[in-house]
Design an enzyme around this catalytic site. Structure first.
Site, short mmCIF file in Angstrom:
data_model
loop_
_atom_site.label_atom_id
_atom_site.label_comp_id
_atom_site.label_asym_id
_atom_site.label_seq_id
_atom_site.Cartn_x
_atom_site.Cartn_y
_atom_site.Cartn_z
N LYS A 1 0.76 -1.22 0.11
CA LYS A 1 0.07 0.08 -0.01
C LYS A 1 0.75 1.14 0.04
O LYS A 1 1.94 1.05 0.58
CB LYS A 1 -0.78 -0.01 1.33
CG LYS A 1 -1.96 0.83 1.04
CD LYS A 1 -3.21 0.05 0.18
CE LYS A 1 -4.43 1.01 0.36
NZ LYS A 1 -5.30 0.02 -0.20
N1 GLU Z 1 -6.90 -0.22 -3.74
C1 GLU Z 1 -7.67 -1.19 -4.09
C2 GLU Z 1 -7.75 -2.22 -2.92
O1 GLU Z 1 -7.74 -1.75 -1.63
C3 GLU Z 1 -7.08 -1.97 -5.27
C4 GLU Z 1 -5.77 -2.10 -5.05
C5 GLU Z 1 -5.31 -2.73 -6.52
O2 GLU Z 1 -6.00 -2.81 -7.66
O3 GLU Z 1 -4.04 -3.34 -6.66
O4 GLU Z 1 -8.23 -3.36 -3.01
#
Ligand code: GLU
Length: 422
Positions: free
Chosen positions: A112
């Protein structure tokens, strides 16, 4: 974005993630070494960088990129732009991404990223400069084979386009597979924008089926009307549900006879908020959670369902469109009250599933139709839901613990199989 936290108690997202992990680790009787390894993020990068604003002044921003696990493959996870971003929060969400990818069977570890900023107060040029500099600062981590960012709260396909372009400029050739959630014109995938909301609707449907609840006419309340909440509302309405309440960061609306999400979206595009939509009563974000309904979809920000309001939630099913909307203390209350909670790592995995499809398409330079994407999404969501349900029934635990046990078990098995280096 920006829904005011209902709870005034300060919550600790990293502690909450650890508490949930420990439940699953206990259930799996994980060995101490494996448990310790999985409790820690693999690496954390903090960057401070200057951005020149439109008025000529220079501001220094702080950003993060955390890799929780690389056991199952390259790391995957979104980047959020929000004033409340902290390293602890990003660390917690990186861990959740590891479990999210594992529970639906994607060959990824979890990551993240985030920048402490308020994108609502920045011009497009300022956001572009901030994004290009942040992408450069985390350039030592990201790459199509190492770490693939995606949109999250406060970031958009355009932000992904700037990251892709910045990374590509540094390499001298185009590298579309370095990010997902891009615009389709530069290698994005059909169906990616809608994927998270669609996935939410799919698991809501599967849950209703499991509980013997009629989806036709079921009353749905949706907190958050961004990318996830709006698509979930539209899809559930198309399945016959009655959308009785919708909110965004500025408040919400309620009409027990049902709202048309397409109409509400149009109103929001014009007025900048859902509040003020004609023919509906005003409700706060706090009130929305406690409205009489069958399915509640928290699709805004974390820490909305707390020990304080959990006793007053009237929904039979909670489908977590947002990441970590329910605090562990509230989870216990909901469990006791036999409210069926579909946890974030399963309920909102549609986004990262179609991100995976986007990455595969980019790597092969071979693109699929939206129909194909949606069929594959449906298959993975339904299979994952059934697998998690089977674990939770087998172990007599709630769906969150079942999902985590499935995910942690998969990562632990891969870890033990790979062995310890050197
Ligand atoms: N931000 C989204 C999540 O929390 C998508 C993450 C992604 O597609 O890599 O799942």
């Amino acid at each position: 974005m920006g829904v005011k936290a209902v709870n005034t108690v300060r919550h600790d997202p990293w502690q909450a993630a650890l508490t949930q992990f420990e439940h699953a680790a206990d259930l799996l009787s994980l060995k101490r070494g494996v448990r310790e390894f999985l409790r820690h993020p693999k690496r954390e990068l903090t960057v401070h960088f200057p951005v020149q604003l439109e008025d000529g002044s220079v501001e220094v921003f702080t950003g993060y990129r955390v890799h929780h696990s690389t056991v199952l493959g390259p790391t995957k996870g979104g980047i959020r732009y929000h004033p409340s971003v902290t390293l602890e929060e990003i660390r917690a969400f990186a861990m959740l991404m590891t479990w999210k990818c594992a529970v639906v069977g994607l060959p990824y570890g979890g990551a993240k990223g985030g920048v402490v900023c308020d994108p609502k107060l920045m011009s497009s040029t300022e956001l572009e400069h901030l994004t290009r500099r942040y992408a450069t600062e985390i350039g030592i981590l990201i790459g199509p084979e190492s770490d693939i960012p995606a949109p999250d709260m406060g970031t958009t396909p355009q932000v992904m386009a700037w990251i892709m372009d910045t990374y590509s400029m540094h390499h001298g050739y185009s590298v579309p597979a370095v990010v997902t959630g891009k615009p389709i014109s530069i290698g994005g995938s059909a169906g990616r924008m809608e994927a998270t909301g669609r996935g939410v609707a799919i698991v809501a449907r599967e849950t209703a089926r499991h509980l013997g609840m009629q989806l036709a006419g079921a009353r749905v309340a949706v907190q958050g009307f961004g990318n996830v909440g709006s698509t979930a509302a539209q899809t559930l309405r198309a399945e016959g549900c009655r959308i009785v309440a919708i909110s965004d960061s500025r408040g919400g609306i309620h009409n027990d006879r049902g709202l048309d999400p397409d109409d509400v979206l149009q109103h929001k595009q014009q007025a900048g908020r859902v509040a003020g939509y004609p023919g509906a009563d005003a409700v706060t974000n706090e009130q929305l959670l406690e409205l009489p309904c069958d399915i509640l979809v928290p699709a805004a920000v974390e820490a909305q369902i707390t020990a304080d309001n959990a006793p007053r939630i009237k929904a039979r099913i909670v489908v977590e469109g947002a990441n970590a909307p329910t605090l562990p203390e509230a989870d216990a209350v909901l469990r006791e009250r036999r409210i069926f909670v579909v946890p974030d790592i399963l309920a909102n995995a549609g986004g990262v599933i179609v991100s995976y499809f986007e990455w595969v398409q980019d790597l092969q330079s071979f693109f699929w139709s939206e129909e194909e994407i949606n069929e594959r999404l449906e298959r993975i969501m339904v299979r994952s839901f059934r697998e998690v349900l089977a674990v939770s029934q087998d172990k007599q635990v709630d769906l969150r613990t079942g999902a985590l046990a499935r995910a942690v078990g998969r990562v632990a098995e891969a870890l033990v199989t790979r062995g310890i280096y050197p």
